[in-house]
Scaffold this motif. Structure first.
Motif, PDB file in Angstrom:
ATOM      1  N   SER A  45       0.704  -1.191  -0.015  1.00 51.64           N
ATOM      2  CA  SER A  45      -0.204   0.049  -0.141  1.00 51.64           C
ATOM      3  C   SER A  45       0.870   1.306  -0.112  1.00 51.64           C
ATOM      4  CB  SER A  45      -0.726   0.050   1.132  1.00 51.64           C
ATOM      5  OG  SER A  45      -1.867  -1.122   1.030  1.00 51.64           O
ATOM      6  N   ASP A 165      -5.575  -0.581  -4.933  1.00 49.62           N
ATOM      7  CA  ASP A 165      -5.074  -1.301  -3.772  1.00 49.62           C
ATOM      8  C   ASP A 165      -6.083  -2.270  -2.987  1.00 49.62           C
ATOM      9  OD1 ASP A 165      -3.598  -2.036  -1.556  1.00 49.62           O
ATOM     10  OD2 ASP A 165      -3.156  -0.193  -0.701  1.00 49.62           O
ATOM     11  N   GLU A 166      -5.770  -3.285  -3.230  1.00 48.26           N
ATOM     12  CA  GLU A 166      -6.732  -4.616  -2.839  1.00 48.26           C
ATOM     13  C   GLU A 166      -8.454  -4.240  -3.068  1.00 48.26           C
ATOM     14  OE1 GLU A 166      -5.832  -6.724   0.550  1.00 48.26           O
ATOM     15  OE2 GLU A 166      -3.655  -5.990   0.599  1.00 48.26           O
TER      16      GLU A 166
END
Ligand code: ADP
Ligand code: MG
Length: 246
Positions: A45, A165-166
């Motif tokens: 991240s 991000d995810e």
């Protein structure tokens, strides 16, 4: 050779005593889809967040299109609109309709007329398959639908690249594929993407390159084919054996 769209050179980042990005060197070419994987806490991240300067770095250089990231002011605002970001949590404005969520930044940041912004927003909502929900509030949509709206909102800025991000890790399993399908389509359309994900099916299907991070460093970088069938490091082998047996 293709000029990189993003380049990180000797990037280091500390949170207090914690060295979270260690000598990161990476390049992302225009149109490339790079999947970043690695254990929790490895810096994935932070890596993404430094690219649109949601986090500052302590040393090294990050360039987009050859230019150093702007530090503040109008240039930084421009950077944020050029580098889209989609987070795990959908981050839509809860008190605005779906349509308005996609319209607003176009008017405010891009100075586009409401009429043109609305047309573009409807096109994008259609592209991600939620145009029927345009007039609803985000809370009336499923998580998968909200995440697709978040992607549409990000696309409305005509970003040079999108960092995800995810994007599917907060979703119920049955909604993951509808978001991944939209991402695959984006990839096919030539969008430059950096995707942090544990969805190995997506990585195999859509990634041009895998970056494997552990403990703040890039440990391995290869094609999906290479990475999944023949990981070079023990760290990657360990990681893969854990996630692939789930
Ligand atoms: N805002 C922050 N303040 C302090 N430490 C942070 C912050 N954000 C992340 N960290 C730490 O930095 C390291 C990398 O975190 P992160 O980039 O979120 O990893 P990942 O996304 O791979 O799980 C972790 O040790 C995490 O605890
Ligand atoms: Mg993370």
């Amino acid at each position: 050779m293709n000029k990189p769209l993003v380049s990180l050179t000797g990037v280091n980042k500390w949170f207090g005593e914690n060295h979270v990005l260690i000598d990161i060197n990476a390049e992302i070419l225009p149109g490339e889809v790079v999947v970043v994987i690695g254990p929790s806490g490895s810096g994935k991240s932070t890596f993404c967040r430094t690219i649109n300067r949601l986090e500052t770095i302590d040393s090294g250089e990050i360039r987009i299109d050859g230019e150093l990231l702007p530090e503040e002011g109008a240039d930084l605002a421009r950077l944020r609109s050029e580098v889209g970001m989609v987070f795990q949590s959908f981050n839509l404005f809860s008190h605005k309709t779906v349509l308005e969520n996609v319209v607003l930044a176009q008017i405010k940041v891009r100075k586009i007329s409401r009429e043109a912004a609305t047309k573009r927003a409807m096109d994008l909502l259609k592209q991600v398959g939620v145009e029927a929900h345009a007039k609803k509030m985000p809370s009336q949509l499923s998580g998968g639908q909200q995440q697709r709206v978040a992607i549409a909102r990000s696309l409305a800025m005509d970003p040079k690249l999108i960092l995800l991000d995810e994007p599917t890790s907060a979703l119920d399993p049955e909604m993951i594929n509808e978001v991944l399908d939209v991402m695959v389509q984006l990839a096919k359309n030539g969008m430059t993407m950096v995707v942090v994900t544990h969805e190995m099916g997506f990585a195999r299907r859509a990634a041009d390159r895998i970056i494997f991070m552990a403990d703040g460093a890039i440990v391995e970088e290869s094609t999906p084919e290479e990475f999944f069938t023949n990981p070079k490091t023990d760290r990657a082998k360990q990681f893969l054996s854990k996630i692939l047996t789930h």
